[in-house]
Design a protein around this motif. Structure first.
Motif, short mmCIF file in Angstrom:
data_model
loop_
_atom_site.label_atom_id
_atom_site.label_comp_id
_atom_site.label_asym_id
_atom_site.label_seq_id
_atom_site.Cartn_x
_atom_site.Cartn_y
_atom_site.Cartn_z
N VAL A 175 0.62 -1.20 0.03
CA VAL A 175 -0.28 -0.22 -0.07
C VAL A 175 1.27 1.43 -0.29
CG1 VAL A 175 -1.49 1.17 1.33
CG2 VAL A 175 -2.05 -1.04 1.77
N THR A 176 0.67 1.96 -1.16
CA THR A 176 1.48 3.66 -1.26
C THR A 176 0.75 4.60 -0.73
OG1 THR A 176 0.74 3.70 -3.14
CG2 THR A 176 3.10 2.44 -2.91
N ALA A 177 -0.77 4.26 -0.23
CA ALA A 177 -0.85 5.63 0.04
C ALA A 177 -2.58 4.63 0.16
CB ALA A 177 -1.78 6.46 -1.02
N VAL A 178 -3.62 5.43 0.68
CA VAL A 178 -5.16 4.84 1.72
C VAL A 178 -6.29 6.26 1.27
CG1 VAL A 178 -6.24 4.32 3.69
CG2 VAL A 178 -4.33 3.63 3.09
N LEU A 179 -6.72 5.56 0.12
CA LEU A 179 -7.83 6.96 -0.49
C LEU A 179 -8.94 6.67 0.47
CD1 LEU A 179 -7.34 6.01 -3.59
CD2 LEU A 179 -5.90 7.67 -2.22
N SER A 180 -9.42 5.52 1.42
CA SER A 180 -10.37 5.51 2.34
C SER A 180 -10.65 3.95 2.83
CB SER A 180 -12.17 5.74 1.10
OG SER A 180 -11.99 3.77 0.44
N PRO A 181 -11.44 4.00 3.75
CA PRO A 181 -11.55 2.92 4.28
C PRO A 181 -11.35 1.21 3.30
CG PRO A 181 -13.18 3.26 5.03
CD PRO A 181 -12.56 4.35 4.61
N ARG A 183 -10.50 2.07 0.00
CA ARG A 183 -10.06 2.21 -1.05
C ARG A 183 -8.55 2.12 -1.41
NH1 ARG A 183 -11.64 5.93 -2.72
NH2 ARG A 183 -11.08 6.17 -4.97
N PHE A 184 -7.24 1.81 -1.59
CA PHE A 184 -6.09 1.85 -1.36
C PHE A 184 -5.21 2.76 -3.12
CE2 PHE A 184 -6.28 -2.64 -1.33
CZ PHE A 184 -4.90 -3.10 -1.72
N LEU A 185 -4.00 2.76 -3.07
CA LEU A 185 -3.11 2.78 -3.96
C LEU A 185 -2.14 2.01 -4.11
CD1 LEU A 185 -2.86 6.50 -5.17
CD2 LEU A 185 -4.92 4.55 -6.88
N THR A 186 -1.75 1.97 -4.93
CA THR A 186 -0.16 0.73 -5.09
C THR A 186 0.81 1.17 -6.48
OG1 THR A 186 0.81 -1.70 -4.90
CG2 THR A 186 -1.13 -1.44 -5.57
N ALA A 229 -9.95 -1.74 -5.05
CA ALA A 229 -10.97 -1.56 -4.37
C ALA A 229 -11.06 -2.13 -3.23
CB ALA A 229 -12.34 -0.37 -4.53
N LEU A 230 -12.08 -3.03 -1.97
CA LEU A 230 -12.06 -3.88 -1.18
C LEU A 230 -14.15 -3.96 -1.19
CD1 LEU A 230 -9.87 -4.33 0.62
CD2 LEU A 230 -10.19 -5.68 -1.58
N ARG A 231 -14.38 -5.24 -1.73
CA ARG A 231 -16.07 -5.14 -1.42
C ARG A 231 -16.47 -4.42 0.29
NH1 ARG A 231 -19.06 -7.22 -5.27
NH2 ARG A 231 -18.57 -8.41 -6.55
N LEU A 236 -9.05 -3.56 10.49
CA LEU A 236 -8.86 -3.09 11.01
C LEU A 236 -8.27 -2.03 10.27
CD1 LEU A 236 -6.78 -4.49 13.81
CD2 LEU A 236 -8.78 -3.15 13.48
N PRO A 237 -8.03 -0.32 10.32
CA PRO A 237 -7.93 0.36 9.40
C PRO A 237 -6.13 0.29 8.43
CG PRO A 237 -8.08 1.83 11.15
CD PRO A 237 -8.51 0.44 11.38
N ILE A 238 -6.73 -0.12 7.20
CA ILE A 238 -5.50 0.14 6.10
C ILE A 238 -4.17 0.84 6.57
CG2 ILE A 238 -4.66 -0.37 3.65
CD1 ILE A 238 -7.86 -0.75 3.22
#
Length: 297
Positions: A175-181, A183-186, A229-231, A236-238
């Motif tokens: 994970v490089t950045a967290v966008l929402s609980p 969703r994240f970027l890699t 994006a996960l369903r 716990l927070p990413i």
């Protein structure tokens, strides 16, 4: 009609009883937890049922014939027993539960009251309630082969045959950045086309969310990196730096089965199955609706 052991029946008939309830809970990963509402531990069938669970039980509803028996159990969330995090991770989904009535003065005098699986869990801030569905619940599920245009198999199962350990169908990243609980970027999946991991599975390799895999809702390439994006948000927070592994997804269409997996021989659907409009339409030779095959080579 339930048959009681003679010794337990005699104890009940005496007018003075020493009864307690006990639960044996076995998760799908094989781990067992045993509890009782008595104030001391009860040992039978080679296991000890601990008294520190804070469990309470509702009445058992029993149905005749093939009706589904059901009951519920409630308990406090305790760090040494069942935790909120374990419930959130789904570790108790589908767990097998056996409920006993036990003579605590002689635990060998007991009767199995109910047996089933956890169907639904409702969790509050300090406690939980689990609904237990009886064994007949399995008969309520659709059985047999499904005839549809999409494939009924699960990607990678025995009927599908796709090897998800194939490096071409898997990826790893961080994970490089967290966008929402959820969703994240890699930045490590650039070699895969957008959508390749949509409907796939993500398993955390580090961090606080180690456990059962998560379903991937979408996978796309953006100007900032690859977005996953996960369903459902993890328990716990990413956090940035957490590592994960991904396996390819499948939309169960014949075209995807052929192009992505070269597995059309094991496709379990019927891509040329007529739709409802076609099935109930009037025959018409002018537009090809003549009752012949829809397949065109």
């Amino acid at each position: 009609m339930r048959t009681l052991p003679a010794s337990l029946a005699a104890a009940l008939a005496s007018g003075t009883t020493t009864l307690a309830r006990a639960w044996t809970l076995t998760r799908r990963d094989g781990q067992s937890l045993c509890f009782t509402d008595h104030d001391r531990a009860l040992t039978f069938e080679g296991v000890t049922h601990e008294p520190a669970s804070g469990f309470t039980a509702a009445a058992i509803e029993q149905a005749t014939g093939l009706g589904i028996d059901s009951h519920a159990i409630e308990g406090a969330l305790r760090s040494e027993a069942i935790t909120a995090l374990d419930l959130e991770r789904g570790l108790y989904d589908g767990a097998r539960v056996r409920r006993w009535l036990v003579d605590w003065s002689a635990p060998d005098n007991r009767v199995l009251l109910a047996e089933g699986t956890i169907a639904e869990i409702r969790r509050g801030e300090h406690a939980f309630e689990a609904e237990i569905a009886g064994l007949a619940e399995g008969l309520n599920r659709p059985q047999g082969r499904v005839f549809s245009r999409i494939c009924p198999h699960s990607l990678g199962d025995g009927r599908c045959g796709v090897d998800l350990n194939n490096p071409a169908l898997a990826g790893v990243g961080a994970v490089t950045a967290v966008l929402s609980p959820e969703r994240f970027l890699t930045s490590s999946l650039d070699a895969f086309a957008t959508g390749f991991f949509t409907r796939g599975r993500l398993t955390w390799q580090s961090g606080a969310n180690l456990g059962p895999p998560s379903r991937v809702l979408s996978h796309r390439t953006t100007a900032d990196g690859v977005e996953i994006a996960l369903r459902r948000a993890p328990a716990l927070p990413i956090t940035p730096g957490e590592t994960f592994a991904l396996t390819a997804g499948c939309d169960k269409r014949f075209a995807t089965c052929q192009a992505r997996f070269a597995n059309q021989a094991n496709f379990g659907g019927f891509p040329h199955l007529p739709g409802d409009d076609w099935a109930i339409g009037y025959p018409n030779t002018g537009d090809g609706h003549d009752g012949g095959s829809l397949y065109r080579s």
